[in-house]
Design a protein around this motif. Structure first.
Motif, PDB file in Angstrom:
ATOM      1  N   LEU A   1      80.550  26.736  23.855  1.00  0.00           N
ATOM      2  CA  LEU A   1      81.842  26.419  24.463  1.00  0.00           C
ATOM      3  C   LEU A   1      81.770  26.851  25.919  1.00  0.00           C
ATOM      4  O   LEU A   1      81.594  28.026  26.210  1.00  0.00           O
ATOM      5  CB  LEU A   1      82.988  27.156  23.761  1.00  0.00           C
ATOM      6  N   TYR A   2      81.907  25.904  26.805  1.00  0.00           N
ATOM      7  CA  TYR A   2      81.795  26.212  28.225  1.00  0.00           C
ATOM      8  C   TYR A   2      82.992  27.017  28.698  1.00  0.00           C
ATOM      9  O   TYR A   2      84.092  26.924  28.147  1.00  0.00           O
ATOM     10  CB  TYR A   2      81.666  24.931  29.044  1.00  0.00           C
TER      11      TYR A   2
ATOM     12  N   VAL B   1      79.550  23.103  32.987  1.00  0.00           N
ATOM     13  CA  VAL B   1      78.534  23.639  32.092  1.00  0.00           C
ATOM     14  C   VAL B   1      78.391  25.126  32.400  1.00  0.00           C
ATOM     15  O   VAL B   1      78.616  25.559  33.533  1.00  0.00           O
ATOM     16  CB  VAL B   1      77.191  22.880  32.254  1.00  0.00           C
ATOM     17  N   SER B   2      78.077  25.931  31.386  1.00  0.00           N
ATOM     18  CA  SER B   2      77.872  27.358  31.601  1.00  0.00           C
ATOM     19  C   SER B   2      76.837  27.852  30.605  1.00  0.00           C
ATOM     20  O   SER B   2      76.552  27.193  29.612  1.00  0.00           O
ATOM     21  CB  SER B   2      79.174  28.144  31.453  1.00  0.00           C
ATOM     22  N   GLY B   3      76.290  29.018  30.893  1.00  0.00           N
ATOM     23  CA  GLY B   3      75.280  29.562  30.000  1.00  0.00           C
ATOM     24  C   GLY B   3      74.850  30.950  30.415  1.00  0.00           C
ATOM     25  O   GLY B   3      75.510  31.619  31.209  1.00  0.00           O
TER      26      GLY B   3
ATOM     27  N   CYS C   1      72.014  37.512  33.125  1.00  0.00           N
ATOM     28  CA  CYS C   1      73.104  36.948  33.920  1.00  0.00           C
ATOM     29  C   CYS C   1      73.806  35.855  33.125  1.00  0.00           C
ATOM     30  O   CYS C   1      73.203  35.212  32.279  1.00  0.00           O
ATOM     31  CB  CYS C   1      72.569  36.336  35.214  1.00  0.00           C
ATOM     32  N   ALA C   2      75.069  35.668  33.437  1.00  0.00           N
ATOM     33  CA  ALA C   2      75.819  34.515  32.947  1.00  0.00           C
ATOM     34  C   ALA C   2      76.102  33.654  34.165  1.00  0.00           C
ATOM     35  O   ALA C   2      76.346  34.165  35.259  1.00  0.00           O
ATOM     36  CB  ALA C   2      77.115  34.963  32.279  1.00  0.00           C
ATOM     37  N   TRP C   3      76.066  32.359  33.980  1.00  0.00           N
ATOM     38  CA  TRP C   3      76.205  31.443  35.104  1.00  0.00           C
ATOM     39  C   TRP C   3      77.107  30.278  34.704  1.00  0.00           C
ATOM     40  O   TRP C   3      77.382  30.070  33.527  1.00  0.00           O
ATOM     41  CB  TRP C   3      74.831  30.908  35.536  1.00  0.00           C
ATOM     42  N   GLN C   4      77.559  29.548  35.712  1.00  0.00           N
ATOM     43  CA  GLN C   4      78.355  28.353  35.461  1.00  0.00           C
ATOM     44  C   GLN C   4      78.185  27.373  36.601  1.00  0.00           C
ATOM     45  O   GLN C   4      77.846  27.763  37.718  1.00  0.00           O
ATOM     46  CB  GLN C   4      79.833  28.679  35.287  1.00  0.00           C
ATOM     47  N   ILE C   5      78.408  26.122  36.299  1.00  0.00           N
ATOM     48  CA  ILE C   5      78.515  25.082  37.315  1.00  0.00           C
ATOM     49  C   ILE C   5      79.897  24.495  37.128  1.00  0.00           C
ATOM     50  O   ILE C   5      80.227  23.996  36.044  1.00  0.00           O
ATOM     51  CB  ILE C   5      77.420  24.007  37.157  1.00  0.00           C
TER      52      ILE C   5
END
Length: 148
Positions: free
Chosen positions: A90-91, A97-99, A109-113
């Motif tokens: 679940l973004y 998008v995230s991950g 790290c956690a990241w997102q666009i």
């Protein structure tokens, strides 16, 4: 308000002791005693006679069992020296998008666009090296190409 007898008042005490709410007491007064009282009359009846409705104690929250984290949530660093990049099921809100990523150095790290195409770090345990960032970009690009 109608006159209530001592026997009827004892019935109200019993009902309140059983945890029956004001609405239930009002309905029982009608059905069992033939007394038509308003909700406020029933409330004042309880207050005037010091009757409290017993509420069942809420069960204590159970201690959360230690759950094994899902593999997608906590990736393990790869042995080949490449960062491990995963996508969230679940973004994050507002994210296209995230991950998460785990770098060979152990940095997580956690990241997102976001929906405008801007990249951002959400959480970082440490700052990855420039080489790790370059490898991350390659892995992320490959992962996003697979989605398309």
């Amino acid at each position: 308000m109608s006159k209530i007898s001592a026997e009827q008042l004892d019935m109200v005490r019993t009902w309140a002791g059983q945890g029956i709410d004001l609405n239930g007491i009002q309905k029982r007064l009608v059905s069992e005693c033939g007394l038509h009282l308003t909700f406020m009359d029933v409330r004042f009846l309880l207050l005037d006679n010091g009757i409290e409705i017993v509420t069942a104690p809420e069960p204590a929250p159970a201690a959360p069992a230690e759950e094994a984290p899902a593999p997608a949530e906590t990736p393990v660093p790869a042995a080949d020296g490449k960062p491990v990049v995963t996508l969230d099921e679940l973004y994050l809100p507002g994210a296209l998008v995230s991950g998460k990523v785990v770098f060979p150095s152990g940095t997580r790290c956690a990241w997102q666009i976001d929906q405008m195409g801007r990249f951002g770090w959400i959480e970082q345990t440490a700052v990855p090296t420039p080489e790790e960032l370059q490898a991350f970009q390659l892995e992320l690009t490959g992962l996003l190409r697979q989605m398309a």
